[in-house]
Design an enzyme around this catalytic site. Sequence first.
Site, PDB file in Angstrom:
ATOM      1  N   HIS A 108       0.855  -1.198   0.000  1.00  0.00           N
ATOM      2  CA  HIS A 108       0.000   0.000   0.000  1.00  0.00           C
ATOM      3  C   HIS A 108       0.892   1.249   0.000  1.00  0.00           C
ATOM      4  O   HIS A 108       1.999   1.206   0.525  1.00  0.00           O
ATOM      5  CB  HIS A 108      -0.880  -0.043   1.259  1.00  0.00           C
ATOM      6  CG  HIS A 108      -1.828   1.100   1.369  1.00  0.00           C
ATOM      7  ND1 HIS A 108      -1.443   2.336   1.864  1.00  0.00           N
ATOM      8  CD2 HIS A 108      -3.143   1.206   1.053  1.00  0.00           C
ATOM      9  CE1 HIS A 108      -2.493   3.150   1.838  1.00  0.00           C
ATOM     10  NE2 HIS A 108      -3.534   2.487   1.351  1.00  0.00           N
ATOM     11  N   ASP A 161     -11.314   2.016  -0.528  1.00  0.00           N
ATOM     12  CA  ASP A 161     -10.349   2.920   0.110  1.00  0.00           C
ATOM     13  C   ASP A 161     -11.023   3.741   1.214  1.00  0.00           C
ATOM     14  O   ASP A 161     -10.736   4.923   1.394  1.00  0.00           O
ATOM     15  CB  ASP A 161      -9.652   3.837  -0.902  1.00  0.00           C
ATOM     16  CG  ASP A 161      -8.263   4.281  -0.436  1.00  0.00           C
ATOM     17  OD1 ASP A 161      -7.844   3.872   0.667  1.00  0.00           O
ATOM     18  OD2 ASP A 161      -7.621   5.054  -1.164  1.00  0.00           O
TER      19      ASP A 161
HETATM   20 CA    CA Z   1      -5.735   3.211   0.986  1.00  0.00          CA
END
Ligand code: CA
Length: 357
Positions: free
Chosen positions: A191, A317
């Site tokens: 990430h 997200d």
């Molecule tokens: Ca993220």
Amino acid sequence: MDNDHTTKNHPKRHPDYLRIATEEAFAPVEMLDIYRKILAQPDVDPGFKGLMGFYMSSPSARAQHIMRCLTDLGDIRLQHMDEAGIDHQVIALTAPGVQVMDTATAVSFARTANDQLAAAVRRHPTRFTGMIAVAPQDPAAAAKEIERGVNQLGMHSVIINSHTQGEYLSDPKFWDIFAAAEALNVPIYLHPNSLPRNMFQPFHECGLDGAIYGFGVETGLHALRIITAGVFDRFPKLQMIIGHMGEALPFWSYRLDYMHNATVKSQRYDSVKPLKKKPSDYLRENFYITNSGVAWEPAIKFTQAVVGVDRVLYAMDYPYQYAADEVVALDAMTMPDEDKKKFFQTNAQRVFKIAPR
Ligand code: CA
């Protein structure tokens, strides 16, 4: 526990597939206390200060809302999932996680964070799945924590927030982590992190250091460094996951293959060694790609065409990009039903070992 979310103007539960969002974030309040101490130090990392320093101190409604959602692993999160039609979240410690901490604190707090997340998953097993946070600062301890996460906490994926204080996993000193992930058959989600000190300025001076562009550039670089360092020749079964439509790497594939081959032949760099396969082969065979932050049909379909429909997964997200409209848009994609179900549900169930229900 599972509310029937049929509120008007909100996406309803879909009759044909579960919506499993695979790059969702949380932050224990105790981690924010550690961050406050780091932010108070002189010469604090500018990327970290620009990211968490902003979110933790900004009076803006957006920042305060994000902090409230990040620290919640209960009612607020579940309500937002219901309102956006999200059946299940795969949750990871938000960036930069423990990677900005000193080594001893990072090793210890990764365990604390994993215990907290595992407890939340036990409370809401049909709604939450957790990723294992590790401290790359101590690769041997990270490998042990992966083992504990899998065998004791029942988690089946690992989160690493890109570089660790400017260091990249392409350095063999980190490869105990890859060995553990490969041996235990758990994927590593790479990430984004805020930009390292030596990349920060040219992006920051024009406001492009964050999620708008800088994160993707740096994480794409990191994934490429892992590929070109020969990590997947050494660990051929290792699987990684990258978000944001593969940080644009599928779009780069043709040029990467051509130029990597040309660079190897020219012997221009000691660091560019021959690989067993083309860079794009590793993307297709060793990476899963999520669409976090990119609710855009052409990019999703292009990526499916490059890496295959079995390797592209849905992500929202949350809470950084919590947008129910995007769920509606993705439901409406022109795509075979079978492929859409893979995208929203079955690829995630397979990759994260989420039990069907
Ligand atoms: Ca993220």
